[in-house]
Design a protein around this motif. Structure first.
Motif, PDB file in Angstrom:
ATOM      1  N   MET A 279       5.473   8.889   3.396  1.00 39.44           N
ATOM      2  CA  MET A 279       5.208   7.474   2.905  1.00 39.44           C
ATOM      3  C   MET A 279       6.525   6.695   2.891  1.00 39.44           C
ATOM      4  O   MET A 279       6.478   5.408   3.104  1.00 39.44           O
ATOM      5  CB  MET A 279       4.582   7.740   1.405  1.00 39.44           C
ATOM      6  CG  MET A 279       3.295   8.280   1.366  1.00 39.44           C
ATOM      7  SD  MET A 279       2.143   7.229   2.300  1.00 39.44           S
ATOM      8  CE  MET A 279       1.034   8.555   2.716  1.00 39.44           C
TER       9      MET A 279
ATOM     10  N   GLU B 171       2.620   1.801  -3.217  1.00 35.78           N
ATOM     11  CA  GLU B 171       1.820   2.125  -4.287  1.00 35.78           C
ATOM     12  C   GLU B 171       1.414   3.792  -4.256  1.00 35.78           C
ATOM     13  O   GLU B 171       1.666   4.222  -5.263  1.00 35.78           O
ATOM     14  CB  GLU B 171       0.135   1.505  -4.350  1.00 35.78           C
ATOM     15  CG  GLU B 171       0.387  -0.068  -4.905  1.00 35.78           C
ATOM     16  CD  GLU B 171      -0.761  -0.971  -4.590  1.00 35.78           C
ATOM     17  OE1 GLU B 171      -1.779  -0.150  -4.014  1.00 35.78           O
ATOM     18  OE2 GLU B 171      -0.867  -2.103  -4.976  1.00 35.78           O
ATOM     19  N   LYS B 172       1.482   3.932  -3.162  1.00 36.87           N
ATOM     20  CA  LYS B 172       1.317   5.315  -2.674  1.00 36.87           C
ATOM     21  C   LYS B 172       2.362   6.493  -3.193  1.00 36.87           C
ATOM     22  O   LYS B 172       2.443   7.312  -3.866  1.00 36.87           O
ATOM     23  CB  LYS B 172       0.811   5.833  -1.366  1.00 36.87           C
ATOM     24  CG  LYS B 172      -0.377   5.467  -0.766  1.00 36.87           C
ATOM     25  CD  LYS B 172      -0.525   5.698   0.580  1.00 36.87           C
ATOM     26  CE  LYS B 172      -2.181   5.208   0.931  1.00 36.87           C
ATOM     27  NZ  LYS B 172      -2.362   5.540   2.409  1.00 36.87           N
ATOM     28  N   ILE B 173       3.548   5.657  -2.686  1.00 38.98           N
ATOM     29  CA  ILE B 173       4.791   6.351  -3.273  1.00 38.98           C
ATOM     30  C   ILE B 173       4.778   6.523  -4.849  1.00 38.98           C
ATOM     31  O   ILE B 173       5.439   7.505  -5.467  1.00 38.98           O
ATOM     32  CB  ILE B 173       5.835   5.651  -2.852  1.00 38.98           C
ATOM     33  CG1 ILE B 173       6.164   5.911  -1.251  1.00 38.98           C
ATOM     34  CG2 ILE B 173       7.166   6.137  -3.248  1.00 38.98           C
ATOM     35  CD1 ILE B 173       7.088   4.900  -0.411  1.00 38.98           C
ATOM     36  N   LYS B 174       4.465   5.351  -5.522  1.00 40.89           N
ATOM     37  CA  LYS B 174       4.512   5.495  -6.943  1.00 40.89           C
ATOM     38  C   LYS B 174       3.681   6.294  -7.510  1.00 40.89           C
ATOM     39  O   LYS B 174       3.962   7.164  -8.661  1.00 40.89           O
ATOM     40  CB  LYS B 174       4.144   4.001  -7.501  1.00 40.89           C
ATOM     41  CG  LYS B 174       4.396   3.661  -8.993  1.00 40.89           C
ATOM     42  CD  LYS B 174       4.320   2.406  -9.304  1.00 40.89           C
ATOM     43  CE  LYS B 174       4.478   2.138 -10.739  1.00 40.89           C
ATOM     44  NZ  LYS B 174       4.022   3.302 -11.875  1.00 40.89           N
ATOM     45  N   ARG B 175       2.183   6.433  -6.847  1.00 44.29           N
ATOM     46  CA  ARG B 175       1.413   7.550  -7.612  1.00 44.29           C
ATOM     47  C   ARG B 175       1.926   8.950  -7.535  1.00 44.29           C
ATOM     48  O   ARG B 175       1.892   9.624  -8.471  1.00 44.29           O
ATOM     49  CB  ARG B 175       0.200   7.421  -6.789  1.00 44.29           C
ATOM     50  CG  ARG B 175      -0.939   6.508  -7.513  1.00 44.29           C
ATOM     51  CD  ARG B 175      -2.165   6.412  -6.691  1.00 44.29           C
ATOM     52  NE  ARG B 175      -2.204   5.298  -5.727  1.00 44.29           N
ATOM     53  CZ  ARG B 175      -2.854   5.246  -4.577  1.00 44.29           C
ATOM     54  NH1 ARG B 175      -3.311   6.209  -4.045  1.00 44.29           N
ATOM     55  NH2 ARG B 175      -2.892   4.087  -4.000  1.00 44.29           N
ATOM     56  N   ILE B 176       2.615   9.064  -6.422  1.00 40.87           N
ATOM     57  CA  ILE B 176       3.286  10.634  -5.997  1.00 40.87           C
ATOM     58  C   ILE B 176       4.307  10.694  -7.333  1.00 40.87           C
ATOM     59  O   ILE B 176       4.314  11.678  -7.920  1.00 40.87           O
ATOM     60  CB  ILE B 176       3.612  10.583  -4.721  1.00 40.87           C
ATOM     61  CG1 ILE B 176       2.502  10.792  -3.825  1.00 40.87           C
ATOM     62  CG2 ILE B 176       4.525  12.078  -4.589  1.00 40.87           C
ATOM     63  CD1 ILE B 176       2.920  10.935  -2.480  1.00 40.87           C
TER      64      ILE B 176
ATOM     65  N   CYS C  86       6.989   3.134   5.064  1.00 40.88           N
ATOM     66  CA  CYS C  86       7.401   1.948   4.201  1.00 40.88           C
ATOM     67  C   CYS C  86       8.559   1.149   4.762  1.00 40.88           C
ATOM     68  O   CYS C  86       8.702   0.164   4.968  1.00 40.88           O
ATOM     69  CB  CYS C  86       7.641   2.372   2.896  1.00 40.88           C
ATOM     70  SG  CYS C  86       7.574   0.855   1.715  1.00 40.88           S
TER      71      CYS C  86
ATOM     72  N   LYS D  24       0.872  -1.210  -0.081  1.00 42.86           N
ATOM     73  CA  LYS D  24      -0.055   0.038  -0.001  1.00 42.86           C
ATOM     74  C   LYS D  24       1.009   1.305  -0.176  1.00 42.86           C
ATOM     75  O   LYS D  24       0.592   1.919  -0.785  1.00 42.86           O
ATOM     76  CB  LYS D  24      -0.746  -0.248   1.141  1.00 42.86           C
ATOM     77  CG  LYS D  24      -1.941   1.180   1.455  1.00 42.86           C
ATOM     78  CD  LYS D  24      -2.668   0.986   2.748  1.00 42.86           C
ATOM     79  CE  LYS D  24      -2.886   2.127   3.249  1.00 42.86           C
ATOM     80  NZ  LYS D  24      -3.516   2.057   4.539  1.00 42.86           N
ATOM     81  N   PHE D  25       2.020   1.128   0.957  1.00 39.24           N
ATOM     82  CA  PHE D  25       2.787   2.586   1.085  1.00 39.24           C
ATOM     83  C   PHE D  25       3.448   2.556  -0.454  1.00 39.24           C
ATOM     84  O   PHE D  25       3.692   3.703  -0.873  1.00 39.24           O
ATOM     85  CB  PHE D  25       3.781   2.300   2.089  1.00 39.24           C
ATOM     86  CG  PHE D  25       2.917   2.795   3.567  1.00 39.24           C
ATOM     87  CD1 PHE D  25       2.674   4.053   3.733  1.00 39.24           C
ATOM     88  CD2 PHE D  25       3.032   1.768   4.252  1.00 39.24           C
ATOM     89  CE1 PHE D  25       2.069   4.350   5.051  1.00 39.24           C
ATOM     90  CE2 PHE D  25       2.157   2.179   5.458  1.00 39.24           C
ATOM     91  CZ  PHE D  25       1.776   3.414   5.849  1.00 39.24           C
TER      92      PHE D  25
ATOM     93  N   ARG E 282       4.708  14.717   1.434  1.00 33.66           N
ATOM     94  CA  ARG E 282       3.931  13.269   1.768  1.00 33.66           C
ATOM     95  C   ARG E 282       4.654  12.052   1.277  1.00 33.66           C
ATOM     96  O   ARG E 282       4.541  11.189   1.763  1.00 33.66           O
ATOM     97  CB  ARG E 282       2.665  13.442   0.815  1.00 33.66           C
ATOM     98  CG  ARG E 282       1.691  14.363   1.535  1.00 33.66           C
ATOM     99  CD  ARG E 282       0.188  14.306   0.497  1.00 33.66           C
ATOM    100  NE  ARG E 282       0.033  13.181  -0.251  1.00 33.66           N
ATOM    101  CZ  ARG E 282      -0.802  13.201  -1.305  1.00 33.66           C
ATOM    102  NH1 ARG E 282      -1.018  14.424  -1.844  1.00 33.66           N
ATOM    103  NH2 ARG E 282      -1.136  12.096  -1.922  1.00 33.66           N
ATOM    104  N   ARG E 283       5.577  12.249   0.221  1.00 31.62           N
ATOM    105  CA  ARG E 283       6.342  11.201  -0.221  1.00 31.62           C
ATOM    106  C   ARG E 283       7.409  10.953   0.947  1.00 31.62           C
ATOM    107  O   ARG E 283       7.600   9.624   1.091  1.00 31.62           O
ATOM    108  CB  ARG E 283       7.266  11.562  -1.609  1.00 31.62           C
ATOM    109  CG  ARG E 283       7.898  10.601  -2.103  1.00 31.62           C
ATOM    110  CD  ARG E 283       8.649  10.918  -3.408  1.00 31.62           C
ATOM    111  NE  ARG E 283       9.023   9.672  -4.099  1.00 31.62           N
ATOM    112  CZ  ARG E 283      10.181   9.005  -3.775  1.00 31.62           C
ATOM    113  NH1 ARG E 283      10.683   9.174  -2.626  1.00 31.62           N
ATOM    114  NH2 ARG E 283      10.374   7.965  -4.398  1.00 31.62           N
TER     115      ARG E 283
END
Length: 189
Positions: free
Chosen positions: A70, A45-50, A74, A42-43, A66-67
Motif C-alpha cells: 500500500m 485510508e488502507k494504510i491507516k486501517r492496517i 501510494c 484510498k491508499f 500488505r502495508r
C-alpha cells in the motif's frame, strides 16, 4: 494502446496521426489519472486501517507485507501527481508565451542589441565594422570596448576561449540537463 491506435489510422500523414491520437490519449488519461487525489486518499485510508489494527494488537506477517504494498502504491501515485502538475505548469507556460509573442520577441531583440560588440581594438587598430569584428579576431591580445567599458583579453585567454569543447565535455553538459529543459520543436522533451 498507442501502438494499436497508431496502426488503426493507416496511411495518414504523420502530423495528422499525432492530432488524431489526442482524443484516445485524452480518454486514456482521464480513465487512468483523473482521480489521483481519490486514489491517494484510498491508499492512505488502507494504510491507516492496517496501522490501527497493529496498534490494537492484531498483527500477522501478511499485514506488514500488505502495508508495504500500500505504501509503495501510494508513493507511486504521489510521484505521478507531481509529474502531472509539473507537466501542466510547463504546458500552461508555453500557452501563455504564445499569447505574448510580441513581449518575448522584444526581450530577445533587446538581449541581442545588448550583447553586440560595437567597437573592438585588434592589433592596435580600431574596428567598427561588425563583419570585420567577427572575422578579425587573431590570436593576439585584444582590447574591446562595450558600453563605454574597456575590456582586455590576454593571449592565453584568447587561446582558451577558441578551444573547441571535447566530446566528453559536451556529453557531461547534456547529461547534467534536467529532463524538462530541452523541449524539441514539437514541444515534447
Amino acid at each position: 494502446m498507442v501502438n494499436k491506435e497508431w496502426r488503426s489510422l493507416g496511411e495518414l500523414q504523420f502530423t495528422k496521426k499525432l492530432k488524431a491520437l489526442t482524443g484516445p490519449l485524452g480518454r486514456w488519461h482521464k480513465a487512468n489519472f483523473s482521480e489521483m487525489d481519490k486514489k491517494i486518499t484510498k491508499f492512505e485510508e488502507k494504510i491507516k486501517r492496517i496501522d490501527d489494527m497493529v496498534s490494537g494488537g492484531v498483527y500477522d506477517g501478511t499485514m506488514e507485507a500488505r502495508r508495504k504494498v500500500m505504501v509503495t502504491c501510494c508513493e507511486r501515485w504521489y510521484v505521478r501527481k507531481a509529474i502531472h502538475w509539473k507537466q501542466m505548469s510547463q504546458s500552461r507556460h508555453a500557452k501563455d508565451m504564445d499569447k505574448n509573442t510580441r513581449y518575448f520577441h522584444n526581450i530577445a531583440s533587446a538581449r541581442r542589441r545588448n550583447n553586440r560588440i560595437a567597437t573592438l581594438v585588434t592589433n592596435g587598430r580600431l574596428v567598427r565594422n561588425p563583419a570585420r569584428i567577427k572575422s578579425g579576431q587573431e590570436h593576439s591580445p585584444v582590447v574591446g570596448f562595450r558600453d563605454g567599458l574597456v575590456v582586455k583579453i590576454e593571449e592565453e585567454d584568447v587561446v582558451a576561449l577558441e578551444v573547441l569543447p571535447s566530446a566528453e565535455e559536451i556529453k557531461e553538459s547534456v547529461w547534467d540537463c534536467e529532463s524538462s529543459k530541452a523541449p524539441g520543436c514539437d514541444g515534447y522533451n
